[in-house]
Design a protein around this motif. Structure first.
Motif, PDB file in Angstrom:
ATOM      1  N   ASP A   1      -6.954  14.342   5.288  1.00 31.32           N
ATOM      2  CA  ASP A   1      -6.210  13.140   4.889  1.00 31.32           C
ATOM      3  C   ASP A   1      -7.037  12.279   3.928  1.00 31.32           C
ATOM      4  OD1 ASP A   1      -7.892  11.492   6.366  1.00 31.32           O
ATOM      5  OD2 ASP A   1      -6.474  11.176   8.002  1.00 31.32           O
ATOM      6  N   VAL A   2      -6.421  11.199   3.481  1.00 31.05           N
ATOM      7  CA  VAL A   2      -7.078  10.388   2.450  1.00 31.05           C
ATOM      8  C   VAL A   2      -8.335   9.681   2.961  1.00 31.05           C
ATOM      9  CG1 VAL A   2      -5.142  10.008   0.899  1.00 31.05           C
ATOM     10  CG2 VAL A   2      -5.374   8.571   2.921  1.00 31.05           C
TER      11      VAL A   2
ATOM     12  N   PRO B   1       8.371   8.529  11.181  1.00 30.79           N
ATOM     13  CA  PRO B   1       7.737   9.642  10.471  1.00 30.79           C
ATOM     14  C   PRO B   1       6.235   9.692  10.772  1.00 30.79           C
ATOM     15  CG  PRO B   1       8.187   7.829   8.965  1.00 30.79           C
ATOM     16  CD  PRO B   1       8.797   7.454  10.281  1.00 30.79           C
ATOM     17  N   LEU B   2       5.651  10.871  10.656  1.00 27.82           N
ATOM     18  CA  LEU B   2       4.218  11.020  10.923  1.00 27.82           C
ATOM     19  C   LEU B   2       3.380  10.160   9.972  1.00 27.82           C
ATOM     20  CD1 LEU B   2       3.642  14.834  11.555  1.00 27.82           C
ATOM     21  CD2 LEU B   2       3.142  12.949  13.123  1.00 27.82           C
ATOM     22  N   ALA B   3       3.856  10.062   8.731  1.00 25.71           N
ATOM     23  CA  ALA B   3       3.182   9.236   7.702  1.00 25.71           C
ATOM     24  C   ALA B   3       1.701   9.570   7.539  1.00 25.71           C
ATOM     25  CB  ALA B   3       3.394   7.756   7.980  1.00 25.71           C
ATOM     26  N   LEU B   4       1.396  10.828   7.640  1.00 26.57           N
ATOM     27  CA  LEU B   4       0.023  11.289   7.421  1.00 26.57           C
ATOM     28  C   LEU B   4      -0.149  11.452   5.910  1.00 26.57           C
ATOM     29  CD1 LEU B   4      -2.364  12.394   9.147  1.00 26.57           C
ATOM     30  CD2 LEU B   4      -1.354  14.661   8.886  1.00 26.57           C
ATOM     31  N   GLU B   5      -1.160  10.823   5.345  1.00 26.90           N
ATOM     32  CA  GLU B   5      -1.326  10.923   3.888  1.00 26.90           C
ATOM     33  C   GLU B   5      -2.371  11.988   3.568  1.00 26.90           C
ATOM     34  OE1 GLU B   5      -1.883   7.252   1.801  1.00 26.90           O
ATOM     35  OE2 GLU B   5      -2.003   8.277  -0.136  1.00 26.90           O
ATOM     36  N   ILE B   6      -1.897  13.066   2.979  1.00 27.81           N
ATOM     37  CA  ILE B   6      -2.746  14.240   2.755  1.00 27.81           C
ATOM     38  C   ILE B   6      -3.436  14.140   1.391  1.00 27.81           C
ATOM     39  CG2 ILE B   6      -2.687  16.761   2.401  1.00 27.81           C
ATOM     40  CD1 ILE B   6      -2.340  15.830   5.325  1.00 27.81           C
ATOM     41  N   ALA B   7      -4.732  14.423   1.398  1.00 26.90           N
ATOM     42  CA  ALA B   7      -5.483  14.448   0.138  1.00 26.90           C
ATOM     43  C   ALA B   7      -5.681  15.884  -0.321  1.00 26.90           C
ATOM     44  CB  ALA B   7      -6.827  13.768   0.319  1.00 26.90           C
ATOM     45  N   LYS B   8      -5.787  16.817   0.638  1.00 25.60           N
ATOM     46  CA  LYS B   8      -6.115  18.205   0.267  1.00 25.60           C
ATOM     47  C   LYS B   8      -5.718  19.148   1.405  1.00 25.60           C
ATOM     48  CE  LYS B   8      -9.034  21.090  -2.121  1.00 25.60           C
ATOM     49  NZ  LYS B   8      -9.328  21.346  -3.465  1.00 25.60           N
TER      50      LYS B   8
ATOM     51  N   ARG C   1       9.293   2.249   2.262  1.00 25.40           N
ATOM     52  CA  ARG C   1      10.298   1.445   1.568  1.00 25.40           C
ATOM     53  C   ARG C   1      11.102   2.256   0.546  1.00 25.40           C
ATOM     54  NH1 ARG C   1      13.715  -0.457  -0.395  1.00 25.40           N
ATOM     55  NH2 ARG C   1      14.160  -2.415  -1.458  1.00 25.40           N
ATOM     56  N   HIS C   2      10.405   3.145  -0.198  1.00 19.12           N
ATOM     57  CA  HIS C   2      11.075   3.762  -1.356  1.00 19.12           C
ATOM     58  C   HIS C   2      11.305   5.269  -1.248  1.00 19.12           C
ATOM     59  CE1 HIS C   2      11.232   0.141  -3.705  1.00 19.12           C
ATOM     60  NE2 HIS C   2       9.943  -0.075  -3.503  1.00 19.12           N
ATOM     61  N   VAL C   3      10.725   5.907  -0.247  1.00 19.77           N
ATOM     62  CA  VAL C   3      10.999   7.339  -0.072  1.00 19.77           C
ATOM     63  C   VAL C   3      11.980   7.450   1.086  1.00 19.77           C
ATOM     64  CG1 VAL C   3      10.011   9.603   0.470  1.00 19.77           C
ATOM     65  CG2 VAL C   3       8.710   7.980  -0.919  1.00 19.77           C
ATOM     66  N   ALA C   4      13.129   8.113   0.830  1.00 19.34           N
ATOM     67  CA  ALA C   4      14.177   8.186   1.861  1.00 19.34           C
ATOM     68  C   ALA C   4      13.609   8.751   3.150  1.00 19.34           C
ATOM     69  CB  ALA C   4      15.319   9.071   1.358  1.00 19.34           C
TER      70      ALA C   4
ATOM     71  N   ASN D   1       0.845  -1.193   0.000  1.00 18.33           N
ATOM     72  CA  ASN D   1       0.000   0.000   0.000  1.00 18.33           C
ATOM     73  C   ASN D   1       0.889   1.256   0.000  1.00 18.33           C
ATOM     74  OD1 ASN D   1       0.804   0.578   2.624  1.00 18.33           O
ATOM     75  ND2 ASN D   1      -0.919  -0.553   3.525  1.00 18.33           N
ATOM     76  N   GLN D   2       0.221   2.377  -0.112  1.00 17.54           N
ATOM     77  CA  GLN D   2       0.946   3.645  -0.246  1.00 17.54           C
ATOM     78  C   GLN D   2       1.905   3.894   0.932  1.00 17.54           C
ATOM     79  OE1 GLN D   2       0.562   5.569  -2.963  1.00 17.54           O
ATOM     80  NE2 GLN D   2       0.173   7.683  -2.396  1.00 17.54           N
ATOM     81  N   ARG D   3       1.448   3.564   2.133  1.00 15.08           N
ATOM     82  CA  ARG D   3       2.266   3.765   3.332  1.00 15.08           C
ATOM     83  C   ARG D   3       3.531   2.903   3.270  1.00 15.08           C
ATOM     84  NH1 ARG D   3       2.121   4.859   8.990  1.00 15.08           N
ATOM     85  NH2 ARG D   3       3.448   3.348   9.994  1.00 15.08           N
TER      86      ARG D   3
END
Ligand code: PLP
Length: 393
Positions: free
Chosen positions: A33-34, A18-25, A9-12, A2-4
């Motif tokens: 958030d999403v 990290p907060l790992a909050l996924e923002i939609a707007k 894994r792939h974003v340094a 999934n995106q998280r």
């Protein structure tokens, strides 16, 4: 994945948690958030979104520039109207000696450029900086930041950089005929909002003028109304030789700048020519966005209510677990007894829809630096959540 998982894994990563909050707007002082959950944003992208997220005038300016051109040439060669007009506007709102703008991509690059300019202009190499100051993460800026913990892991750094205590008169004594520059935050941000005295600023200014050292004021976090004036140095009645800007300068787009007198800036044009080069610095879309943001900041009188809104936070945030609150304008550091308590409160706020943070050199202090357009109602709502979170800590 999934995106998280892909993010991890792939974003340094720069931290283990990290907060790992996924923002939609993001709009105004609200992040969404999403999952559709809304957050009152009390950090504004770390003092970036001063006029709020996605201000319509900024979006409009970006769209117009997208229709004209994106990157066309490395910095300084072509006449690009957004750069030219923004440089004109900035200098019209600055003291006369700050009349020439070198645009960069970031705050750290502004620091780098200014340190190079000071060395080149004075022919000296010594730099005076301050404990608990932050100027960026590149190696020159890192040499100047005021924390041995962060510096030490990356040695060797720049030689000849000496650190003094902020707001201590020892610093003025350390400036001599060998000093190229004194680099200082007008108000220390990452130390947890530390405001110096006017006398101290003046003493630094005077000692620099006496010895020919350049005074570099880092206003990357303090400018554009954060402290209740357009520039924080206005509170202290001093004018720097070089001013550093970033963060809110780009209205949400990446932009930094160091600003000095044109005669001084000319030191970068000769022997060697092209003494400071950037491909993307002053990108036309970023300059168009930044100029629209500054226009909105001034035209909408946003700075006028900064003091009052900052005071409202101070008034509402009364709790026996708060050790002290330091504030300047709409910028507050709320201090707790420990890093753990602060962490618990930040996490609990996030769960209840308020985004806040800690400070790099003051991890037991909670950061409040919201968009300056945050409404009184949003402040009240955020403070209720904050107080409940403090209760639970
Ligand atoms: N100077 C100050 C006072 C800052 O707060 C920051 C960033 O937090 C910087 C410099 C570096 O700016 P950037 O992260 O854009 O490189």
């Amino acid at each position: 994945m999934n995106q998280r998982e892909i993010f991890l894994r792939h974003v340094a990563q720069t931290s283990a948690a990290p907060l790992a909050l996924e923002i939609a707007k993001a709009e105004g002082a609200i992040l969404c958030d999403v999952n559709g959950k809304e957050y009152i944003d009390l950090i504004g992208g770390i003092s970036v979104a001063n006029i709020g997220h996605r201000h319509p005038k900024v979006i409009d300016a970006i769209r117009k520039q997208l229709d004209a051109y994106l990157h066309v040439m490395v910095y300084g060669e072509f006449i690009q109207s957004p750069q030219v007009q923004y440089a004109k506007m900035l200098t019209e709102h600055l003291p006369r000696s700050l009349n020439c703008v070198y645009f960069t991509n970031s705050g750290a690059e502004a620091t780098e450029g200014a340190m190079k300019l000071a060395k080149r202009f004075t022919g000296r190499s010594q730099i005076i900086a301050f404990n608990n100051s932050y100027h960026g993460s590149t190696q020159g800026a890192l040499s100047a930041i005021g924390s041995e913990y962060w510096r030490n892991a990356f040695r060797p750094l720049l030689p000849g950089v000496f650190h003094c205590d902020y707001n201590s008169f020892e610093a003025a004594g350390a400036v001599s005929g060998e000093t190229a520059c004194v680099i200082v935050e007008t108000v220390q941000g990452e130390a947890g909002i530390i405001t110096p005295t006017k006398e101290w600023m003046l003493a630094l200014r005077n000692k620099c003028s006496e010895t020919g050292a350049l005074l570099i004021l880092d206003e990357i976090q303090t400018a554009f109304g954060r402290t209740g004036k357009l520039w924080a140095f206005e509170h202290f009645h001093v004018v720097p030789d070089i001013l550093l800007l970033g963060k809110a300068l780009g209205g949400g787009m990446p932009l930094g700048a160091f600003i000095a007198d044109q005669k001084m800036m000319a030191a970068l044009t000769d022997n060697p020519a092209l003494g400071h080069i950037t491909t993307f610095g002053g990108h036309p879309v970023c300059c168009a966005a930044g100029m629209a943001a500054m226009n909105a900041l001034l035209a909408e009188g946003i700075i006028d209510s900064v003091k009052k809104r900052g005071e409202l936070f101070g008034l509402l945030l009364s709790h026996k677990k708060i050790r002290t609150t330091r504030a300047f304008g709409l910028w507050l550091a709320v201090e707790f007894d420990s890093v753990e308590t602060n962490r618990k409160i930040i996490d609990s706020c996030l769960a209840s829809g308020v985004l806040t943070d800690w400070f790099l050199f003051a991890p037991n202090c909670l950061r409040i630096s919201p968009p300056l357009i945050i409404s009184e109602q949003q402040i009240q709502q955020a403070c209720e959540i904050l107080l409940r979170s403090i209760d639970r800590s």
